[in-house]
Structures are given as structure tokens and as C-alpha cells.
Design an enzyme around this catalytic site. Structure first.
Site, PDB file in Angstrom:
ATOM      1  N   SER B 239      10.234  45.411  14.494  1.00  0.00           N
ATOM      2  CA  SER B 239      11.168  44.791  13.570  1.00  0.00           C
ATOM      3  C   SER B 239      12.281  45.798  13.237  1.00  0.00           C
ATOM      4  CB  SER B 239      10.413  44.325  12.318  1.00  0.00           C
ATOM      5  OG  SER B 239      11.264  43.601  11.456  1.00  0.00           O
ATOM      6  N   ASP B 466       9.874  33.897  17.808  1.00  0.00           N
ATOM      7  CA  ASP B 466      10.526  34.656  16.732  1.00  0.00           C
ATOM      8  C   ASP B 466      11.901  34.048  16.451  1.00  0.00           C
ATOM      9  OD1 ASP B 466      11.694  36.561  15.052  1.00  0.00           O
ATOM     10  OD2 ASP B 466      10.930  38.270  16.184  1.00  0.00           O
ATOM     11  N   HIS B 503       8.049  36.183  14.226  1.00  0.00           N
ATOM     12  CA  HIS B 503       8.368  37.584  14.005  1.00  0.00           C
ATOM     13  C   HIS B 503       7.127  38.395  13.599  1.00  0.00           C
ATOM     14  CE1 HIS B 503      11.023  40.919  13.409  1.00  0.00           C
ATOM     15  NE2 HIS B 503      10.601  41.098  12.187  1.00  0.00           N
TER      16      HIS B 503
END
Lengths: 522, 522
Positions: B239, B466, B503
Site C-alpha cells: 500500500s 483492488d 486492497h
């Protein structure tokens, strides 16, 4: 020497003097409340651009400048402006201009037991109803649109579907009589939370009853009755209108010749509910809403909550690839250092979208209509439960004023045990969990629920880049209808090569969307 | 007989008495401010469950019951609790437990010209640094994570990547010395907006300077210097950490042996900026933030703004299909009528996610770190502009206390002309617009910017489900590195068959993510 934090402490001490004071609900009326002393607000200085910067002798020697927040200054200024306005006259009525009004003196019973003793439906029409009343098309709107889909003699302003309606247009007014209504619960002339409750003579506000897509459709058919239209040539709608279009075909099957549903769904998906949930929560957290619990009609409306909600909604209306192409990483003014207020071009775009809208639509209408979208489910179980509730509540039409039953109280609270996240994904990743078994039965339930559409020619159109009503939802409609045995299903999916406008494609793509509708209507 | 609206009118009249009063900023301290009289608040009645419902003789005969808002009652109660707390002691320090601290007395110059006269970096380590200091792995965190990636002797609580670190785990502590830091700008022990500015002896708050991913990485390398680690075996991150991992490989290329970047990007995409923008705007609109312009440290923190921001973020962390499977359309209590407060299970899940977090993280840290993510761009032009700015500002390290230059003032305002939406899509749909030409040059710019990674083995991992860091962004990294001439690029994309966790996959999928990292580290 007074620092910014000392100023903040003054505020705190004032709060302490009154222990039950909640900062969220009441801000102590000290001068320090608006701008902590000792903090430089650059934007205010900018406003007096001719004068020299104010001296700051009382500031400690700080290593970095205070950031400025022009976006918050702007909110304050609007609140002040609105506060002056509400001193000098009535609230603006939310309207997009002249329209027809159907008034029903007969009460309407809603799906969740609420009753409206009477109601209005705002509508506009284009084209001419033929002798046997067989050429009427009912056009259903998206969440925040009015009946003004196209300009009229009475209101020459362009409508929200201007290019899609008219002589030779997809909704061809040389052939069809097109009717568009403002939904029940809306604020553009139809009865909604901002309307006066004939019983109390006050705006309904959050005494307005919970309503459903089907209630909106039910009210539309009352209008059709008044126009002597027994059967529609077609029911057409996009987005929320795409839900209603299907609902109309099921609720009044023998009165709907064909159904077009664009970027709609057969039941709301948890992701869409989640996005609408955040909008509602943000809006209801605006102090102007929270402090009055939605009774803001005689005071300043929750304009900042509306602006924020609209910005979140706007994120879901368009697609990433389109923004990449249009905005990329451009900043509004790259000569300036970055700011926490809008800075990138995409941010100023969102800000402007919120700004344009924040006083154009009633906050409570947004809450109720958005909730109605969440509740949408064409499954058989939901239909049966609704039918039972309607039967149980039928007596209320006769006794509107009678005592409320205890279970009418809308007091849903969160469960005692908060939702618990599973630490590991293993359980959910396992192939055949109870929830996926549940999904299959939900599929069967939807097939049963949509069975009335078996013989109704139906156009289902989806857009691959739509994140709010993703393409799998339109696939679900089409597949379900085929399982029902419907042999006249046209399913179109516009790929990313055709449209990268996401959910908004229905407003923009005259050929991709309009062309398909034209062909379908025949 | 007093109706709810009359009560609201009382409020309005009070506002009118003081024309400059802004409702957004100050609520007039009337009893009517908290609960307009005449409005039934069901939740309060629920609280006194043993007593009979209060009689409502003074109510007009209304046709529908007032909705209840337990979610807002809850906010008020928390504000009251926090307000009592701030009367009796200091603010809580945001910490996840015991950690090491690296303190630098040397100032650090930030990319946008800010200066921190000194700073701390909180960190934790696992495994043993070998004799030639060649087995160190630097692990970068996501936005809100602390250095506590794994339990330690000092802090046995499970870390955020507990299963991914340890003997035999993907980050194998039998082989590697793993270091994880809390980012500069964070609130878990590293210097951030909630830290005391050594110059003013007050919390920095919004005098904290704008910072970048590169600033965070720069501070991390100061820590590595202090640990005598000249070269990393690998830089690993997911991330936001995936951005930093790439940034480290470019900024300190000769000190990074290999780079793993999971669910990260080479430059922030407008959709991600948009989602973070809404979170920042919502947070800054919380009166506790807005009224103090971020100087809330001695008073009630903006807990509701944080809760709302976290809910919006949570929508972007997971994917729709997973929610469909887990929550579907289940309501929290289907025996109750629908409510505008959380109602569907997905809503209670989001509510709980916000609830858990709203006091766990510093609001200003969220703003600054989220902004740093927006500013991330590994393109050459951005790197060159930054280098020039750093050169121009180098003198500030010597004269921290000196007069600020006028262009340091962070006063970016919206352009005079608001953003204008194009009515038709035709222009944008035309194949070769100026913006798409711009996109191509942006591609070349990224190739030039990432050139230093030509000889660095790199793992790029993305997840098809995601929506926050979409898979095309990881494809962009891999393709760019191949264009650069890098022959050791491993690009993995986990399809929807592999993960539907969006995600958050990097936190959950030990085999899909951890397994690939293990193989890559060799």
C-alpha cells in the site's frame, strides 16, 4: 505572549465550566471560537490584499508557517450568508421551474406502513397522447433529477436528458407521449420531507415515513390514472430510474408494454449501500442537521454536509480512467505549495460539483430517496413480506389519525455486540461457506420475484466502467429474466472501449445509450 | 401547543438576534439546541426502558412517527465523555506499545521547504543483524499502521503483519533482520503534527510542514545510518509502503539490494486522490477540527470526522464481491422497520470500523500522511522540481528561525473561475485529445524517473479486486521498469479467483502475497 494553544486552552476551560456542554453540539460563544488568536489565517489576509500583512509580534518564533484553509473560510462565509438570508425571508423552494402538478386527495399507504394523507406529483410531458392512449412512455429519473428532462414552453431551460427526447430523438416525440415525474420523496414539486404535513401544518422533516421505489412507482400510476392512461407503451429509466422501470413492470405488469432499464439493478448491492451510507452519515453529522435532527427548515440548511455528500457521490458517478485522461495529476496552481484544502484539479472538480449542488436539493429528500434505493430488492421474499405488511397496515388508511402501534417506532439501534472482523481470511476464502449457499438461494428468490416480467420485452443496458451499479448487476437482471423464461431480453454492455464515463454514461452517450433505446422501442 | 418547528423557530430567532453568529461555528446555547421540544427521541426513551413512554399531550396529531437517530445520540454521548476526560487529565498518547526510538538532533529539510529542527523515528526489529550488516530488510507500513508489525518481547500484542514475519515466515527472521518504522508525520512515536515543536513548545498541529513519501524515506535512512546499516538486503512495503519501497530504491539506489512493492503505485491516480480528498474534507468539516483549524490537542478531538473518514476509507479497502458474499443484503435486525442510521449489516460493519479507529489515530497525522500519498509521483519532472526546491531551500537548515519567505505561505485557493463541466462527451471521447497526448509524455517521464531501478531486482504485486490502488497501477510499474531495461522484474497479479479482498489482500493472504515475497527474497 499568547500562543495558539493558549487560546485553545481558553476554549477548553470555558467548556469545563459547564461540564454537560458538548462541543459537537454547542460551541461556547467566545471570540476564540472562530479563530484561535495567534494563528495566522492567510486567506483572510489575502482578502485584504491591498494592506500589508498584519504584524505578529505576539507569536513565538515558529519554524514553519501556519497552513491556510480557504475551503473552511468559504464554508463559514456561506453559513453567514445563509444565516442573514433566513432572517429576511422564507426558505427557497427547491424547484427547477414550471411544471404540471397532479394532486391526490386520496391518502397513500406506503410499503413500510407510513401514510401520506394526500400528495402531489410534479410532472412534465412532451409529445402528444394519441387517441387510444397507447403511445405513452413513462420516464423515471435518477436520485436527484427533477421532472425537467427536456425543455418545455413553460420552462425553456435545457433538461437533464435534453438530447435524448424530441422529434427524431431516442424518445421520439413525433411518435410518443413522454411523461417524466419528480419522485415521491423528492423536493422538486412532489411531496417529500420538505412538504407541509397537512395534519400538523409543519414540514414533515424526519416525520416523513420511510418509503420505497415501489411507493414512488405506485404514486406514478395514480398520476397515469388521472391522465386516463391505462397502459404504457414503455417504462424507461436510468440509474435509480432503472430500478423503478423494472419495479413498474412487476408491480403493474399488465399496464407496462415494455421495460428499459439502464445502469440499474434488481437489488441493491452492499457496495452501493456502503457508498450511500457514507453520504447519509456525513450529511447527518453536519451540526445543522444533527442538532435539529433534520428539522432545519426554518434555519440554516446543512449545506456543508450536502456538499460533502455530493462529492462522495460524484466519485462514484465517474470512472478512474476518464479522470486519468481528463485531470491526471495536474494541480490547480502548481506554482503554489501543496495545501490540505482542494489542490489537485480533481479536487477542485469535486469541490465545484459539491458547491453547485449543496443548496439545490433538500437534504432530507436525499436521505429518504437514497435509503429507498438501499431497500430495493425485487426478490420474492421481499415482495411477500411487503405484501403482508401492506395487508396488516391497510386499516391505517381508514384511521390515519389513530394511535400509532408500538412497532411503528423507527428505533433500529446497532446490535449490542459490535460487528466482529474475522482475523483470518481462511474461513471466507473456503469455497462453500454458508453465505455462498445463501447467495444461490437469493438467486432463486430473484427468479421467482421477477417472474411477472416473463412476457415483457426488456432492454437491460450496463456500462463496464460503472462502479456504482457495476455491470454484473445488469448481467444479473438479464440472466434472471432469461431463467424466468423471457425470450425478449436485450442485454447490452458498453465496454471500456465504448465508454469510460462510468455511471454517468447514461447522461452523456447519445449513441451508445440513446441509440439502443431507440432500436428497442422500435 | 408547541410543535417541533416552533422550537426550531426559537432557535432561529435567537440566531437572528446576533447577526454575525454562524450556526456552523456556534450553536446558541439554548435548551432547544440539543433536542427540539416536541420531537420524540425514541432512543432516549429506549434508554429508560423500564418506564412507560412519556405522554405527548403537547404534540399535534401527526400521521407518522418521528424517526430516531441512535447513531447521532451515540456521537453526542462520546463527545460528552471526551469532554469530561479532557477536564481531568492529558490527552492520550497515540501509541501501540513499547518500541525503540531513534532521535535525530540534526534538523531535516523536507521536500516542500519545511524544516523539522529535530525528529524521532519509532521503530521495532525482529531477527538478528549479521556480522557484515547485509541481511537487513526495511519494511514500510500502510497509512495508519505503526512500527508494530509483529509481536516483540517488549510488546507481545500481535502486530499488523504477525503471520508474515518470524522464523520460517515470508520475512524469515532466521535469515533476515527486519526493521519496521512508524512514518515521519505519523502519531505512533515518530515526529508528527501531534508532537511538540521544539521551537514553540506547543504541538505542531497545522504548522507542521507539508511532507512527502521521500521525506519519510529520508528519515528512515537516517535511522539506518544510526544502526550502521549501509545497504539493505531489501526494501519491502505494501500500500503506501509499496510507494515508499520504490521511492527508497530510487532515492538511495546503491543502498537497496532489491525492492518489493505490493498494492502500491508509481504515482497517485486521480481516483485515489479523490477518495482521500473526501476523507480529508469530511474530517476537516468536523466542528472540533474546523473551529480550531486543527489545534484540537487540548480539547475534544474530531472523533466523528475521524469515524466518517475511516468509513469512507474502509469502502475502498475491500471489494464489492467479497461484501456480496459476506453481507449480501442482510439487515442488522430485520424485525425492525428501516432506519436512516446504520441498518444493513454492511452499514454496521462500516460503523464499527469507524468506531474502533476514531480515537486510535491522530486526525492531523491522517491529513498530512494522506496528502503525502496524493503528492507521490516518481516521474522525472517531479524529481527535478523537487531537487531544485531542495537546493533553493538548503539555506534554511542553517537559518531555521529566520524570516519566512512570502512564497512559503500555504494559501492555495480555488481558481476564480470554478471548474466547468463539458456538457457533451464528444470532445473527451475524441481519440487524440491534448490530455491523452499529455498522458504519453507522462509515461516517458515516468520511464526517465524510474531509470535508477534498472539493475534492482523488483517484485511488483497487484490485486485485480483492488479499487484503491487498481491493478493497472502495478502493471504501470512493471511495464515502466521493463522499458527502463530492468530484466529482473517479477510482476504478479492476483485475479478475482485468487483474492476478492481488494486492497486489504496484503493483510490477509499469507500464501498469495507472503508466498510471492518469500520466493522473491530467495
Amino acid at each position: 505572549m499568547k500562543s495558539s494553544i493558549s487560546a485553545a486552552s481558553v476554549l477548553v476551560r470555558a467548556v469545563r465550566a459547564s461540564p454537560r456542554t458538548s462541543l459537537w453540539h454547542r460551541c461556547v460563544p467566545l471570540p476564540s471560537c472562530q479563530t484561535p488568536r495567534g494563528i495566522r489565517t492567510e486567506s483572510r489576509r489575502t482578502a485584504q490584499v491591498a494592506t500589508a500583512p498584519a504584524p505578529e509580534q505576539d507569536l513565538p518564533p515558529l519554524s514553519n508557517p501556519q497552513l491556510a484553509f480557504p475551503c473552511l473560510d468559504n464554508v463559514e462565509q456561506r453559513t453567514e450568508r445563509l444565516s442573514r438570508r433566513s432572517m429576511s425571508g422564507p426558505e427557497p423552494s427547491y424547484t427547477t421551474g414550471k411544471h404540471e402538478t397532479f394532486h391526490s386527495d386520496e391518502p397513500i399507504l406506503l410499503d413500510w406502513g407510513g401514510v401520506l394523507p394526500s400528495f402531489d406529483i410534479a410532472y412534465e410531458t412532451w409529445g402528444t397522447l394519441n387517441a387510444d392512449q397507447s403511445n405513452a412512455i413513462l420516464l423515471h429519473t435518477g436520485l436527484s433529477a427533477s421532472s425537467h428532462a427536456h425543455s418545455t414552453a413553460a420552462n425553456p431551460k435545457a433538461g437533464w436528458w435534453e438530447r435524448f427526447i424530441g422529434p427524431g430523438a431516442p424518445l421520439d416525440t413525433d411518435k410518443y407521449f413522454v411523461i417524466c415525474t419528480n419522485v415521491l420523496g423528492g423536493c422538486y414539486g412532489s411531496t417529500g420531507p420538505s412538504s407541509i404535513d397537512p395534519v400538523s401544518q409543519q414540514p414533515y422533516a424526519t416525520r416523513f415515513p420511510i418509503l420505497t421505489m415501489h411507493d414512488m412507482v405506485r404514486a406514478q400510476f395514480r398520476l397515469l390514472d388521472s391522465l386516463n392512461i391505462r397502459k404504457l407503451y414503455a417504462s424507461v429509466g436510468c440509474s435509480m430510474g432503472g430500478m423503478q422501470s423494472l419495479a413498474a413492470g412487476i408491480l403493474e405488469n399488465d399496464r407496462v408494454g415494455r421495460v428499459a432499464s439502464v445502469s440499474g439493478c434488481a437489488r441493491s448491492h452492499p457496495y452501493s449501500i456502503a457508498m450511500r451510507h457514507t453520504q447519509r452519515q456525513v450529511l447527518m453529522s453536519d451540526p445543522a442537521w444533527a442538532q435539529t435532527r433534520g428539522n432545519y427548515y426554518n434555519t440554516v440548511p446543512p449545506h456543508q454536509g450536502m456538499k460533502l455528500a455530493r462529492q462522495i457521490a460524484t466519485v462514484t458517478y465517474r470512472s478512474g480512467p476518464e479522470w486519468e485522461k481528463r485531470f491526471g495529476r495536474q494541480r490547480a496552481d502548481s506554482s503554489k505549495p501543496p495545501a490540505l484544502c482542494p489542490d489537485f484539479l480533481i479536487e477542485t472538480y469535486l469541490d465545484h460539483a459539491g458547491e453547485k449542488w449543496c443548496l439545490e436539493y433538500d437534504a432530507n429528500s436525499l436521505l429518504y430517496v437514497s435509503k429507498a434505493m438501499d431497500l430495493f430488492d425485487l426478490g420474492k421474499q421481499t415482495q411477500e413480506a411487503t405484501a403482508k405488511r401492506r395487508q396488516d397496515n391497510a386499516g391505517r388508511l381508514q384511521g390515519i389519525m389513530s394511535q400509532q402501534k408500538p412497532n411503528d417506532v423507527c428505533s433500529l439501534a446497532l446490535p449490542e455486540e459490535p460487528y466482529e472482523e474475522t482475523e483470518s481470511s481462511a474461513d471466507i476464502m473456503a469455497s462453500e461457506t454458508p453465505s455462498s449457499a445463501h447467495l444461490k438461494s437469493a438467486d432463486n428468490d430473484l427468479v421467482r420475484g421477477m417472474a411477472p416480467l416473463r412476457d415483457t420485452p426488456t432492454l437491460v443496458l450496463g456500462v463496464a466502467s460503472d462502479i456504482l451499479f457495476p455491470a454484473f448487476q445488469q448481467r444479473e437482471i438479464a440472466e434472471t429474466l432469461r431463467k424466468v423464461g423471457n425470450r425478449s431480453v436485450t442485454h447490452i454492455e458498453l465496454g471500456e472501449d465504448k465508454s469510460m464515463f462510468g455511471h454517468d454514461t447514461f447522461l452523456l452517450d447519445l449513441e451508445g445509450v440513446g441509440g439502443e433505446i431507440r432500436r428497442f422501442l422500435g
